[in-house]
Design a protein around this motif. Sequence first.
Motif, PDB file in Angstrom:
ATOM      1  N   VAL A  81     -44.198  39.955 -16.228  1.00 20.01           N
ATOM      2  CA  VAL A  81     -44.373  38.914 -15.083  1.00 20.01           C
ATOM      3  C   VAL A  81     -45.568  39.440 -14.396  1.00 20.01           C
ATOM      4  O   VAL A  81     -46.230  38.442 -13.955  1.00 20.01           O
ATOM      5  N   ALA A  82     -45.769  40.537 -14.071  1.00 22.30           N
ATOM      6  CA  ALA A  82     -47.121  40.800 -13.338  1.00 22.30           C
ATOM      7  C   ALA A  82     -48.168  40.538 -14.229  1.00 22.30           C
ATOM      8  O   ALA A  82     -49.194  40.081 -13.679  1.00 22.30           O
ATOM      9  N   HIS A  83     -48.360  40.571 -15.556  1.00 21.03           N
ATOM     10  CA  HIS A  83     -49.224  40.151 -16.381  1.00 21.03           C
ATOM     11  C   HIS A  83     -49.572  38.487 -16.180  1.00 21.03           C
ATOM     12  O   HIS A  83     -50.713  38.276 -15.759  1.00 21.03           O
ATOM     13  N   ASP A  84     -48.533  38.004 -16.230  1.00 22.91           N
ATOM     14  CA  ASP A  84     -48.594  36.358 -15.995  1.00 22.91           C
ATOM     15  C   ASP A  84     -48.859  36.031 -14.794  1.00 22.91           C
ATOM     16  O   ASP A  84     -49.849  35.159 -14.520  1.00 22.91           O
ATOM     17  N   TRP A  85     -48.794  36.816 -13.738  1.00 24.64           N
ATOM     18  CA  TRP A  85     -49.145  36.765 -12.189  1.00 24.64           C
ATOM     19  C   TRP A  85     -50.671  37.131 -11.898  1.00 24.64           C
ATOM     20  O   TRP A  85     -50.910  37.250 -10.807  1.00 24.64           O
ATOM     21  N   GLY A  86     -50.956  37.998 -12.901  1.00 25.67           N
ATOM     22  CA  GLY A  86     -52.416  38.461 -12.574  1.00 25.67           C
ATOM     23  C   GLY A  86     -52.341  39.728 -11.705  1.00 25.67           C
ATOM     24  O   GLY A  86     -53.326  40.193 -10.973  1.00 25.67           O
ATOM     25  N   LEU A  87     -51.391  40.432 -11.791  1.00 30.27           N
ATOM     26  CA  LEU A  87     -51.073  41.914 -11.112  1.00 30.27           C
ATOM     27  C   LEU A  87     -51.131  42.777 -12.074  1.00 30.27           C
ATOM     28  O   LEU A  87     -51.144  42.791 -13.036  1.00 30.27           O
ATOM     29  N   PRO A  88     -51.293  43.927 -11.506  1.00 30.92           N
ATOM     30  CA  PRO A  88     -51.445  45.280 -12.445  1.00 30.92           C
ATOM     31  C   PRO A  88     -50.249  45.444 -13.032  1.00 30.92           C
ATOM     32  O   PRO A  88     -49.098  45.057 -12.640  1.00 30.92           O
ATOM     33  N   PRO A  89     -50.116  45.985 -14.375  1.00 28.74           N
ATOM     34  CA  PRO A  89     -48.969  46.154 -15.109  1.00 28.74           C
ATOM     35  C   PRO A  89     -47.773  47.130 -14.778  1.00 28.74           C
ATOM     36  O   PRO A  89     -46.698  46.844 -14.756  1.00 28.74           O
ATOM     37  N   ASP A  90     -48.337  47.982 -13.869  1.00 33.34           N
ATOM     38  CA  ASP A  90     -47.344  48.980 -13.012  1.00 33.34           C
ATOM     39  C   ASP A  90     -47.094  48.384 -11.663  1.00 33.34           C
ATOM     40  O   ASP A  90     -46.581  49.033 -10.659  1.00 33.34           O
ATOM     41  N   ALA A  91     -46.887  47.163 -11.484  1.00 36.87           N
ATOM     42  CA  ALA A  91     -46.784  46.538 -10.100  1.00 36.87           C
ATOM     43  C   ALA A  91     -45.369  46.774  -9.705  1.00 36.87           C
ATOM     44  O   ALA A  91     -44.342  46.677 -10.839  1.00 36.87           O
ATOM     45  N   THR A  92     -45.035  47.077  -8.664  1.00 35.42           N
ATOM     46  CA  THR A  92     -43.648  47.359  -8.126  1.00 35.42           C
ATOM     47  C   THR A  92     -42.993  46.121  -8.018  1.00 35.42           C
ATOM     48  O   THR A  92     -43.422  45.124  -7.866  1.00 35.42           O
ATOM     49  N   LEU A  93     -41.535  45.980  -7.553  1.00 36.55           N
ATOM     50  CA  LEU A  93     -40.864  45.034  -7.267  1.00 36.55           C
ATOM     51  C   LEU A  93     -41.547  44.399  -5.925  1.00 36.55           C
ATOM     52  O   LEU A  93     -41.645  43.160  -5.541  1.00 36.55           O
ATOM     53  N   ARG A  94     -41.752  45.412  -4.965  1.00 34.80           N
ATOM     54  CA  ARG A  94     -42.470  44.847  -3.717  1.00 34.80           C
ATOM     55  C   ARG A  94     -43.825  44.076  -3.966  1.00 34.80           C
ATOM     56  O   ARG A  94     -43.942  43.005  -3.224  1.00 34.80           O
ATOM     57  N   ASP A  95     -44.543  44.629  -5.050  1.00 34.35           N
ATOM     58  CA  ASP A  95     -45.771  43.921  -5.405  1.00 34.35           C
ATOM     59  C   ASP A  95     -45.584  42.316  -6.013  1.00 34.35           C
ATOM     60  O   ASP A  95     -46.355  41.550  -5.575  1.00 34.35           O
ATOM     61  N   LEU A  96     -44.554  42.589  -6.721  1.00 33.26           N
ATOM     62  CA  LEU A  96     -44.305  41.254  -7.458  1.00 33.26           C
ATOM     63  C   LEU A  96     -43.811  40.207  -6.330  1.00 33.26           C
ATOM     64  O   LEU A  96     -44.145  39.002  -6.304  1.00 33.26           O
ATOM     65  N   ALA A  97     -42.912  40.625  -5.316  1.00 36.62           N
ATOM     66  CA  ALA A  97     -42.648  39.547  -4.386  1.00 36.62           C
ATOM     67  C   ALA A  97     -43.802  39.293  -3.575  1.00 36.62           C
ATOM     68  O   ALA A  97     -43.941  37.977  -3.089  1.00 36.62           O
ATOM     69  N   ALA A  98     -44.537  40.263  -3.251  1.00 33.67           N
ATOM     70  CA  ALA A  98     -45.994  39.952  -2.355  1.00 33.67           C
ATOM     71  C   ALA A  98     -46.909  38.943  -3.389  1.00 33.67           C
ATOM     72  O   ALA A  98     -47.445  38.037  -2.690  1.00 33.67           O
ATOM     73  N   GLY A  99     -46.760  39.034  -4.476  1.00 33.26           N
ATOM     74  CA  GLY A  99     -47.510  38.293  -5.531  1.00 33.26           C
ATOM     75  C   GLY A  99     -46.865  36.912  -5.922  1.00 33.26           C
ATOM     76  O   GLY A  99     -47.759  36.149  -6.421  1.00 33.26           O
ATOM     77  N   ALA A 100     -45.523  36.593  -5.559  1.00 30.20           N
ATOM     78  CA  ALA A 100     -45.443  35.270  -5.673  1.00 30.20           C
ATOM     79  C   ALA A 100     -45.404  34.500  -4.647  1.00 30.20           C
ATOM     80  O   ALA A 100     -44.569  34.505  -3.537  1.00 30.20           O
ATOM     81  N   THR A 101     -46.766  33.675  -4.366  1.00 34.41           N
ATOM     82  CA  THR A 101     -47.289  33.029  -3.095  1.00 34.41           C
ATOM     83  C   THR A 101     -46.201  31.914  -2.921  1.00 34.41           C
ATOM     84  O   THR A 101     -46.293  31.362  -1.746  1.00 34.41           O
ATOM     85  N   ASP A 102     -46.215  31.112  -3.972  1.00 34.47           N
ATOM     86  CA  ASP A 102     -45.320  29.831  -3.662  1.00 34.47           C
ATOM     87  C   ASP A 102     -43.937  29.956  -4.387  1.00 34.47           C
ATOM     88  O   ASP A 102     -43.730  30.535  -5.393  1.00 34.47           O
ATOM     89  N   GLY A 103     -43.127  28.779  -3.878  1.00 39.86           N
ATOM     90  CA  GLY A 103     -42.068  28.885  -4.581  1.00 39.86           C
ATOM     91  C   GLY A 103     -40.854  29.747  -3.931  1.00 39.86           C
ATOM     92  O   GLY A 103     -41.121  30.718  -3.057  1.00 39.86           O
ATOM     93  N   PRO A 104     -39.666  29.818  -4.605  1.00 41.30           N
ATOM     94  CA  PRO A 104     -38.536  30.781  -3.761  1.00 41.30           C
ATOM     95  C   PRO A 104     -38.675  32.364  -4.563  1.00 41.30           C
ATOM     96  O   PRO A 104     -37.833  32.944  -3.925  1.00 41.30           O
ATOM     97  N   TRP A 105     -39.647  32.557  -5.259  1.00 45.70           N
ATOM     98  CA  TRP A 105     -39.577  33.808  -5.853  1.00 45.70           C
ATOM     99  C   TRP A 105     -39.857  34.993  -5.231  1.00 45.70           C
ATOM    100  O   TRP A 105     -39.035  36.118  -5.058  1.00 45.70           O
ATOM    101  N   ALA A 106     -40.646  34.714  -4.124  1.00 41.97           N
ATOM    102  CA  ALA A 106     -40.946  35.662  -3.180  1.00 41.97           C
ATOM    103  C   ALA A 106     -39.720  36.359  -2.193  1.00 41.97           C
ATOM    104  O   ALA A 106     -39.424  37.537  -2.025  1.00 41.97           O
TER     105      ALA A 106
END
Length: 174
Positions: A81-106
């Motif tokens: 998911v981090a790869h798909d969202w353009g985040l580093p591959p070792d992104a934490t769950l906190r990083d993923l939540a911050a990277g989900a800028t639109d929609g309910p995923w954040a």
Amino acid sequence: MDSGARWGADDGGRTTVHDLSAHLWRERELLDLLTFKLEEEQLLLSAGRARWLSHATREVEQVLERLRIAGLERATAAAAVAHDWGLPPDATLRDLAAGATDGPWAELLSAHLTAMTDQAAAIRQLRDANAQFLRAASRSTQETLATTDPAPTTYDAHGRSATSGDAHLFDHSF
């Protein structure tokens, strides 16, 4: 990247954010099971039921192994998911939540993070309490053993208990 890949549409077998969320739910269920097993272990310790303690400990270890595997699966899904969202591959769950800028995923990923953090804190408290019970039991056993008569005893010719100084060994082979 199109919004279908970002929001988890079927993309030919690739891991999606839906898959990641399913992994997170599974991991939360295992954390609940671990909490239950640790509470079960604590009840046995507090009741002095040492007979079943090895079974409870083995069950805790089995849940921990399942959690280890689930954690690896979740990490793999998170990296995809981090790869798909353009985040580093070792992104934490906190990083993923911050990277989900639109929609309910954040909000959903943040809720998973909060729940798992709370579960981890409860598990740490149970683990520490159980360790304290075990230390107290060990100390009690050591104190009990220290108060027992360290001098070995034997039986005399009349069947009475005698200290080793009173007992005699005779060699009747002559």
